[in-house]
Motif scaffolding. Structure first.
Motif, mmCIF file in Angstrom:
data_model
loop_
_atom_site.group_PDB
_atom_site.id
_atom_site.type_symbol
_atom_site.label_atom_id
_atom_site.label_comp_id
_atom_site.label_asym_id
_atom_site.label_seq_id
_atom_site.Cartn_x
_atom_site.Cartn_y
_atom_site.Cartn_z
ATOM 1 N N ASP A 92 8.751 4.629 -1.036
ATOM 2 C CA ASP A 92 8.614 6.017 -2.072
ATOM 3 C C ASP A 92 9.227 7.210 -1.331
ATOM 4 O OD1 ASP A 92 8.048 8.053 -3.659
ATOM 5 O OD2 ASP A 92 5.683 7.768 -3.007
ATOM 6 N N PRO A 93 10.695 7.436 -1.916
ATOM 7 C CA PRO A 93 11.307 8.518 -1.371
ATOM 8 C C PRO A 93 10.619 9.659 -1.341
ATOM 9 C CG PRO A 93 12.144 7.978 -3.483
ATOM 10 C CD PRO A 93 10.999 6.941 -3.014
ATOM 11 N N LEU A 94 9.558 10.012 -2.139
ATOM 12 C CA LEU A 94 8.862 11.318 -2.247
ATOM 13 C C LEU A 94 7.896 11.452 -1.154
ATOM 14 C CD1 LEU A 94 8.110 13.903 -3.836
ATOM 15 C CD2 LEU A 94 6.813 12.773 -5.139
ATOM 16 N N GLY A 95 7.314 10.280 -0.780
ATOM 17 C CA GLY A 95 6.338 10.114 0.326
ATOM 18 C C GLY A 95 4.907 10.613 0.271
ATOM 19 N N VAL A 96 4.422 10.687 -1.113
ATOM 20 C CA VAL A 96 3.148 11.188 -1.215
ATOM 21 C C VAL A 96 2.899 10.656 -2.742
ATOM 22 C CG1 VAL A 96 3.989 13.516 -2.107
ATOM 23 C CG2 VAL A 96 1.466 13.151 -1.280
ATOM 24 N N ALA A 97 1.792 10.639 -2.942
ATOM 25 C CA ALA A 97 1.267 9.819 -4.312
ATOM 26 C C ALA A 97 1.151 11.334 -5.361
ATOM 27 C CB ALA A 97 -0.021 9.315 -4.402
ATOM 28 N N VAL A 98 1.763 10.980 -6.606
ATOM 29 C CA VAL A 98 1.550 12.326 -7.568
ATOM 30 C C VAL A 98 -0.059 12.500 -8.171
ATOM 31 C CG1 VAL A 98 2.751 13.300 -9.483
ATOM 32 C CG2 VAL A 98 3.951 12.258 -7.802
ATOM 33 N N PRO A 99 -0.632 13.351 -7.983
ATOM 34 C CA PRO A 99 -2.172 13.334 -8.602
ATOM 35 C C PRO A 99 -2.091 13.324 -9.925
ATOM 36 C CG PRO A 99 -1.591 15.118 -6.883
ATOM 37 C CD PRO A 99 -0.281 14.805 -7.132
ATOM 38 N N GLU A 100 -3.154 12.870 -10.411
ATOM 39 C CA GLU A 100 -3.410 12.675 -11.943
ATOM 40 C C GLU A 100 -2.998 13.701 -12.774
ATOM 41 O OE1 GLU A 100 -3.353 9.529 -13.156
ATOM 42 O OE2 GLU A 100 -3.259 8.673 -11.369
ATOM 43 N N VAL A 101 -3.581 14.945 -12.097
ATOM 44 C CA VAL A 101 -3.471 16.143 -12.898
ATOM 45 C C VAL A 101 -2.032 16.543 -13.061
ATOM 46 C CG1 VAL A 101 -3.889 18.738 -12.693
ATOM 47 C CG2 VAL A 101 -5.716 17.117 -12.179
ATOM 48 N N LEU A 102 -1.301 16.386 -12.039
ATOM 49 C CA LEU A 102 0.240 16.550 -12.050
ATOM 50 C C LEU A 102 1.007 15.626 -13.084
ATOM 51 C CD1 LEU A 102 1.337 17.621 -8.585
ATOM 52 C CD2 LEU A 102 0.955 19.041 -10.504
ATOM 53 N N LYS A 103 0.768 14.431 -12.988
ATOM 54 C CA LYS A 103 1.228 13.463 -13.934
ATOM 55 C C LYS A 103 0.865 13.656 -15.494
ATOM 56 C CE LYS A 103 0.726 9.262 -10.923
ATOM 57 N NZ LYS A 103 0.164 8.035 -10.735
ATOM 58 N N ALA A 104 -0.517 14.244 -15.744
ATOM 59 C CA ALA A 104 -0.704 14.692 -17.023
ATOM 60 C C ALA A 104 0.006 15.882 -17.325
ATOM 61 C CB ALA A 104 -2.176 15.084 -17.137
ATOM 62 N N LEU A 105 0.254 16.697 -16.439
ATOM 63 C CA LEU A 105 0.906 17.974 -16.848
ATOM 64 C C LEU A 105 2.451 17.781 -17.258
ATOM 65 C CD1 LEU A 105 -0.105 20.500 -14.472
ATOM 66 C CD2 LEU A 105 -0.420 20.834 -16.909
ATOM 67 N N LEU A 106 3.150 16.642 -16.127
ATOM 68 C CA LEU A 106 4.493 16.444 -16.532
ATOM 69 C C LEU A 106 4.654 15.503 -17.824
ATOM 70 C CD1 LEU A 106 5.245 15.090 -12.881
ATOM 71 C CD2 LEU A 106 6.044 17.141 -13.887
ATOM 72 N N ALA A 107 3.476 14.892 -18.209
ATOM 73 C CA ALA A 107 3.704 13.977 -19.586
ATOM 74 C C ALA A 107 3.673 15.071 -20.931
ATOM 75 C CB ALA A 107 2.586 12.967 -19.547
ATOM 76 N N GLN A 108 2.807 15.946 -20.511
ATOM 77 C CA GLN A 108 2.474 16.938 -21.875
ATOM 78 C C GLN A 108 3.299 18.225 -21.711
ATOM 79 O OE1 GLN A 108 -1.693 18.101 -21.267
ATOM 80 N NE2 GLN A 108 -2.490 15.995 -21.323
ATOM 81 N N ASP A 109 3.819 18.657 -20.619
ATOM 82 C CA ASP A 109 4.760 19.774 -20.776
ATOM 83 C C ASP A 109 6.114 19.803 -20.581
ATOM 84 O OD1 ASP A 109 5.479 22.512 -20.475
ATOM 85 O OD2 ASP A 109 3.499 23.260 -19.862
ATOM 86 N N GLU A 110 6.922 19.860 -21.394
ATOM 87 C CA GLU A 110 8.493 19.630 -21.156
ATOM 88 C C GLU A 110 8.900 20.864 -20.092
ATOM 89 O OE1 GLU A 110 10.554 19.850 -25.102
ATOM 90 O OE2 GLU A 110 9.300 17.974 -25.837
ATOM 91 N N ILE A 115 11.216 21.616 -14.807
ATOM 92 C CA ILE A 115 10.898 22.288 -13.470
ATOM 93 C C ILE A 115 10.824 21.318 -12.423
ATOM 94 C CG2 ILE A 115 9.745 23.971 -12.229
ATOM 95 C CD1 ILE A 115 8.681 25.082 -14.594
ATOM 96 N N TRP A 116 9.882 20.348 -12.476
ATOM 97 C CA TRP A 116 9.672 19.337 -11.676
ATOM 98 C C TRP A 116 11.004 18.527 -11.372
ATOM 99 C CZ3 TRP A 116 5.829 17.395 -8.770
ATOM 100 C CH2 TRP A 116 5.904 16.017 -8.165
#
Length: 161
Positions: A92-110, A115-116
């Motif tokens: 995993d080039p990021l090297g850390v799991a993306v928390p569910e809250v961030l996944k939801a924000l990324l999916a909901q907010d363009e 920015i991500w």
């Protein structure tokens, strides 16, 4: 995972009178790693654990891998102890799991997603780790949105927004 190196070393304090513990490795060994000192790795100590980390600067000619208090405790390790370790390339080039809250924000907010996509891997790790430390979900969302707004402002100042 691709094995990059196997060796033994002492767990040592990163700096005197500091709580950070590290395993050190020579920069000549790291020269053979896929992305040299920028390679994200998974560290196993005494055949146990799955510590995702990077290779940090240490003393001249050496790099180090930090071992958190939690990992020290979970693996039953002590400062000054000699250990066997294995270094694997992190798939995993990021090297850390993306928390569910961030996944939801990324999916909901363009805007958040935009920015991500402009953040470096290091900044992405920062927001992931910061979010994981907060237990309250509403506070996670609030702090994440504050982070993304601050990052957007930086992009505006640099003319990249």
């Amino acid at each position: 995972m691709k094995l990059l190196y196997t060796g033994t070393a002492f767990i040592e304090p990163m700096f005197p009178n500091m709580p950070h513990n590290v395993l050190s490795i020579s920069t000549t060994i790291i020269a053979d790693f896929p992305q040299k000192h920028r390679t994200r790795i998974v560290l196993k100590i005494n055949g146990e654990g799955h510590i995702q980390c990077g290779l940090n600067s240490h003393v001249p000619g050496m790099r180090c891998m930090m071992i958190s208090k939690k990992n020290m405790s979970d693996l039953g390790l002590l400062t000054g102890e000699k250990v066997a370790f294995e270094i694997f390339e992190d798939p995993d080039p990021l090297g850390v799991a993306v928390p569910e809250v961030l996944k939801a924000l990324l999916a909901q907010d363009e805007v958040v997603e935009r920015i991500w996509n402009k953040l470096t891997a290091g900044r992405k790790r920062t927001i992931c780790h910061s979010t994981m430390r907060i237990k309250n979900i509403d506070l996670q969302v609030e702090r994440a949105l504050e982070f993304f707004e601050a990052e957007r402002e930086k992009l505006v100042q640099k003319g990249k927004w």
